[in-house]
Design a protein around this motif. Structure first.
Motif, PDB file in Angstrom:
ATOM      1  N   MET A  42       0.844  -1.191   0.000  1.00 48.50           N
ATOM      2  CA  MET A  42       0.000   0.000   0.000  1.00 48.50           C
ATOM      3  C   MET A  42       0.885   1.250   0.000  1.00 48.50           C
ATOM      4  SD  MET A  42      -2.797   1.144   2.880  1.00 48.50           S
ATOM      5  CE  MET A  42      -3.460   2.799   2.894  1.00 48.50           C
ATOM      6  N   THR A  43       0.493   2.275  -0.740  1.00 49.93           N
ATOM      7  CA  THR A  43       1.241   3.520  -0.749  1.00 49.93           C
ATOM      8  C   THR A  43       0.330   4.680  -0.379  1.00 49.93           C
ATOM      9  OG1 THR A  43       0.837   4.022  -3.076  1.00 49.93           O
ATOM     10  CG2 THR A  43       2.757   2.654  -2.564  1.00 49.93           C
ATOM     11  N   ASP A  44       0.950   5.717   0.155  1.00 54.87           N
ATOM     12  CA  ASP A  44       0.222   6.935   0.492  1.00 54.87           C
ATOM     13  C   ASP A  44       1.215   8.088   0.406  1.00 54.87           C
ATOM     14  OD1 ASP A  44      -1.799   8.652   1.235  1.00 54.87           O
ATOM     15  OD2 ASP A  44      -2.397   7.478   2.992  1.00 54.87           O
ATOM     16  N   GLU A  45       0.773   9.289   0.669  1.00 57.99           N
ATOM     17  CA  GLU A  45       1.645  10.440   0.560  1.00 57.99           C
ATOM     18  C   GLU A  45       1.244  11.514   1.551  1.00 57.99           C
ATOM     19  OE1 GLU A  45      -0.522  12.893  -3.064  1.00 57.99           O
ATOM     20  OE2 GLU A  45       0.857  11.250  -3.579  1.00 57.99           O
ATOM     21  N   PHE A  46       2.132  12.462   1.787  1.00 51.18           N
ATOM     22  CA  PHE A  46       1.821  13.622   2.616  1.00 51.18           C
ATOM     23  C   PHE A  46       2.634  14.805   2.108  1.00 51.18           C
ATOM     24  CE2 PHE A  46       5.354  11.513   4.735  1.00 51.18           C
ATOM     25  CZ  PHE A  46       6.191  12.557   5.120  1.00 51.18           C
ATOM     26  N   ARG A  47       2.219  15.987   2.526  1.00 48.40           N
ATOM     27  CA  ARG A  47       2.891  17.225   2.142  1.00 48.40           C
ATOM     28  C   ARG A  47       3.821  17.671   3.261  1.00 48.40           C
ATOM     29  NH1 ARG A  47       2.717  19.463  -2.956  1.00 48.40           N
ATOM     30  NH2 ARG A  47       2.134  21.568  -2.290  1.00 48.40           N
ATOM     31  N   THR A  48       4.983  18.162   2.883  1.00 54.65           N
ATOM     32  CA  THR A  48       5.945  18.652   3.867  1.00 54.65           C
ATOM     33  C   THR A  48       5.674  20.125   4.174  1.00 54.65           C
ATOM     34  OG1 THR A  48       7.553  19.420   2.228  1.00 54.65           O
ATOM     35  CG2 THR A  48       7.656  17.093   2.874  1.00 54.65           C
ATOM     36  N   HIS A  49       6.386  20.646   5.161  1.00 56.86           N
ATOM     37  CA  HIS A  49       6.213  22.050   5.543  1.00 56.86           C
ATOM     38  C   HIS A  49       6.627  23.000   4.429  1.00 56.86           C
ATOM     39  CE1 HIS A  49      10.532  21.662   6.136  1.00 56.86           C
ATOM     40  NE2 HIS A  49      10.597  22.963   6.150  1.00 56.86           N
ATOM     41  N   ASP A  50       7.510  22.536   3.519  1.00 59.51           N
ATOM     42  CA  ASP A  50       7.958  23.402   2.425  1.00 59.51           C
ATOM     43  C   ASP A  50       7.351  23.008   1.082  1.00 59.51           C
ATOM     44  OD1 ASP A  50       9.421  21.047   2.461  1.00 59.51           O
ATOM     45  OD2 ASP A  50      11.368  21.991   2.163  1.00 59.51           O
ATOM     46  N   GLY A  51       6.221  22.303   1.127  1.00 61.76           N
ATOM     47  CA  GLY A  51       5.419  22.101  -0.066  1.00 61.76           C
ATOM     48  C   GLY A  51       5.732  20.913  -0.938  1.00 61.76           C
ATOM     49  N   LEU A  52       6.579  19.995  -0.490  1.00 63.79           N
ATOM     50  CA  LEU A  52       6.877  18.801  -1.273  1.00 63.79           C
ATOM     51  C   LEU A  52       5.875  17.689  -0.961  1.00 63.79           C
ATOM     52  CD1 LEU A  52      10.768  18.569  -1.009  1.00 63.79           C
ATOM     53  CD2 LEU A  52       9.373  19.871  -2.634  1.00 63.79           C
ATOM     54  N   THR A  53       5.665  16.832  -1.927  1.00 63.90           N
ATOM     55  CA  THR A  53       4.847  15.632  -1.716  1.00 63.90           C
ATOM     56  C   THR A  53       5.774  14.437  -1.590  1.00 63.90           C
ATOM     57  OG1 THR A  53       2.974  16.525  -2.961  1.00 63.90           O
ATOM     58  CG2 THR A  53       3.074  14.134  -2.684  1.00 63.90           C
ATOM     59  N   LEU A  54       5.690  13.752  -0.456  1.00 59.60           N
ATOM     60  CA  LEU A  54       6.536  12.584  -0.193  1.00 59.60           C
ATOM     61  C   LEU A  54       5.675  11.329  -0.172  1.00 59.60           C
ATOM     62  CD1 LEU A  54       8.979  13.841   2.589  1.00 59.60           C
ATOM     63  CD2 LEU A  54       9.085  14.179   0.109  1.00 59.60           C
ATOM     64  N   ARG A  55       6.181  10.283  -0.772  1.00 60.03           N
ATOM     65  CA  ARG A  55       5.487   9.004  -0.858  1.00 60.03           C
ATOM     66  C   ARG A  55       6.052   8.038   0.179  1.00 60.03           C
ATOM     67  NH1 ARG A  55       0.931   7.158  -3.341  1.00 60.03           N
ATOM     68  NH2 ARG A  55       1.386   8.645  -5.009  1.00 60.03           N
ATOM     69  N   TYR A  56       5.167   7.272   0.785  1.00 55.61           N
ATOM     70  CA  TYR A  56       5.629   6.212   1.690  1.00 55.61           C
ATOM     71  C   TYR A  56       4.839   4.944   1.440  1.00 55.61           C
ATOM     72  CZ  TYR A  56       1.570   7.371   4.666  1.00 55.61           C
ATOM     73  OH  TYR A  56       0.301   7.600   5.146  1.00 55.61           O
ATOM     74  N   TRP A  57       5.461   3.841   1.829  1.00 59.99           N
ATOM     75  CA  TRP A  57       4.897   2.510   1.627  1.00 59.99           C
ATOM     76  C   TRP A  57       4.554   1.920   2.989  1.00 59.99           C
ATOM     77  CZ3 TRP A  57       4.982   0.903  -3.583  1.00 59.99           C
ATOM     78  CH2 TRP A  57       5.744   1.707  -4.432  1.00 59.99           C
ATOM     79  N   SER A  58       3.553   1.057   3.029  1.00 58.10           N
ATOM     80  CA  SER A  58       3.196   0.417   4.295  1.00 58.10           C
ATOM     81  C   SER A  58       2.816  -1.040   4.066  1.00 58.10           C
ATOM     82  CB  SER A  58       2.056   1.170   4.986  1.00 58.10           C
ATOM     83  OG  SER A  58       0.869   1.134   4.222  1.00 58.10           O
ATOM     84  N   TRP A  59       3.123  -1.838   5.058  1.00 58.28           N
ATOM     85  CA  TRP A  59       2.797  -3.260   5.063  1.00 58.28           C
ATOM     86  C   TRP A  59       2.291  -3.614   6.465  1.00 58.28           C
ATOM     87  CZ3 TRP A  59       7.233  -1.024   3.383  1.00 58.28           C
ATOM     88  CH2 TRP A  59       7.599  -1.185   2.042  1.00 58.28           C
ATOM     89  N   ALA A  60       1.349  -4.546   6.557  1.00 60.96           N
ATOM     90  CA  ALA A  60       0.815  -4.939   7.857  1.00 60.96           C
ATOM     91  C   ALA A  60       0.974  -6.429   8.047  1.00 60.96           C
ATOM     92  CB  ALA A  60      -0.657  -4.550   7.975  1.00 60.96           C
ATOM     93  N   GLY A  61       1.530  -6.804   9.197  1.00 64.52           N
ATOM     94  CA  GLY A  61       1.619  -8.208   9.544  1.00 64.52           C
ATOM     95  C   GLY A  61       0.242  -8.745   9.886  1.00 64.52           C
ATOM     96  N   SER A  62       0.082 -10.063   9.870  1.00 66.72           N
ATOM     97  CA  SER A  62      -1.207 -10.673  10.175  1.00 66.72           C
ATOM     98  C   SER A  62      -1.005 -11.827  11.158  1.00 66.72           C
ATOM     99  CB  SER A  62      -1.861 -11.190   8.901  1.00 66.72           C
ATOM    100  OG  SER A  62      -3.098 -11.782   9.166  1.00 66.72           O
ATOM    101  N   PRO A  63      -1.512 -11.729  12.372  1.00 63.90           N
ATOM    102  CA  PRO A  63      -2.228 -10.563  12.894  1.00 63.90           C
ATOM    103  C   PRO A  63      -1.244  -9.484  13.350  1.00 63.90           C
ATOM    104  CG  PRO A  63      -2.080 -12.222  14.587  1.00 63.90           C
ATOM    105  CD  PRO A  63      -1.446 -12.827  13.352  1.00 63.90           C
ATOM    106  N   ALA A  64      -1.689  -8.247  13.434  1.00 62.21           N
ATOM    107  CA  ALA A  64      -0.824  -7.163  13.914  1.00 62.21           C
ATOM    108  C   ALA A  64      -0.456  -7.407  15.365  1.00 62.21           C
ATOM    109  CB  ALA A  64      -1.525  -5.821  13.753  1.00 62.21           C
ATOM    110  N   GLY A  65       0.816  -7.260  15.681  1.00 61.27           N
ATOM    111  CA  GLY A  65       1.282  -7.502  17.036  1.00 61.27           C
ATOM    112  C   GLY A  65       1.114  -6.286  17.931  1.00 61.27           C
ATOM    113  N   ALA A  66       1.538  -6.442  19.168  1.00 62.38           N
ATOM    114  CA  ALA A  66       1.401  -5.360  20.137  1.00 62.38           C
ATOM    115  C   ALA A  66       2.578  -4.400  20.097  1.00 62.38           C
ATOM    116  CB  ALA A  66       1.263  -5.954  21.544  1.00 62.38           C
TER     117      ALA A  66
END
Length: 257
Positions: free
Chosen positions: A1-25
């Motif tokens: 899965m990918t998503d993005e956010f905006r930085t304080h100086d106006g850039l768009t940064l992309r990040y990736w995420s993965w989730a274990g199954s089941p999610a641990g503590a």
């Protein structure tokens, strides 16, 4: 899965995420890649993501500004590990985590150190691919990779004109499909001056390849961080990440809260 956010100086940064199954503590893990790499190259390829997910961890890996699928401006003022550390804090805000574990490699390790010195949400830390230079010159070891020479190698019109000493950086940039001019701006803006190592109070693992010229004498760095552990593995700056002990060392160390 990918998503993005905006930085304080106006850039768009992309990040990736993965989730274990089941999610641990255990807290989620944030991974920060090295110079001229990107999140998936540095962490998914060597099996670090797979190993963490197998433990049930939620994992986030950020493409740093100038790298991967994130914005790549060419102005020097957009770069430097201090700005990248600010981006990490925004990512932690974005995912809404009260606590995170962070692992950084090379440039990402310097970013991780800067972030951990100021953000109390970072409760465990792995820094790889850096050594005495982090203490003696304040970041990536510019004695082994002089910024002006690396910048010249990245911006040369013909790769054949690049001196052998810095040709590896040009080759890595070309192989990874990087924007060479964005990378040159980052290397010209590389962190200089003392790192706030005395402010890092969380459990820390220093991880280095025994033949890595950018991570010489890693024990000097481990000694400069209160209570830090040191693991040295076979390999150099590029090959150590492929050693089975690399992913294993990270997952074992981060298996505690």
């Amino acid at each position: 899965m990918t998503d993005e956010f905006r930085t304080h100086d106006g850039l768009t940064l992309r990040y990736w995420s993965w989730a274990g199954s089941p999610a641990g503590a255990l807290p989620p893990v944030v991974l920060l890649h090295g110079f001229a790499a990107h999140a998936r190259l540095n962490w998914e390829g060597p099996g670090v993501v797979e190993a963490l997910v197998a433990q049930g961890r939620r994992v986030y890996a950020l493409d740093a500004r100038g790298h991967g699928d994130s914005d790549k401006p060419h102005g020097d003022t957009y770069y430097g590990e201090s700005l990248m550390a600010r981006d990490v804090r925004l990512l932690i805000d974005r995912i809404g985590a009260e606590r995170v574990h962070v692992a950084g490699y090379s440039m990402g390790a310097v970013v991780a150190l800067l972030a951990a010195a100021d953000d109390t949400r970072i409760s465990r830390l792995v820094v790889g691919g850096i050594g005495a230079g982090a203490v003696e010159v304040g970041g990536l070891d510019t004695r082994a990779m002089p910024p002006e020479l690396v910048s010249a190698a990245l911006t040369a019109e013909d790769a054949a004109d690049v001196p052998e000493r810095t040709r590896g950086f040009r080759v890595l940039a070309d192989v990874s499909g990087s924007d060479r001019f964005a990378l040159a701006a980052q290397i010209r803006s590389v962190h200089r001056g003392a790192l706030p190592l005395d402010r890092i109070k969380v459990p820390t693992l220093v991880l280095a390849g025994e033949g890595d010229p950018l991570a010489i004498r890693p024990g000097v760095l481990a000694d400069a961080i209160a209570g830090a552990e040191l693991t040295v593995l076979p390999g150099d700056h590029l090959t150590v990440v492929r050693d089975p002990g690399f992913a294993g060392s990270i997952t074992r160390f981060l298996a505690e809260d």
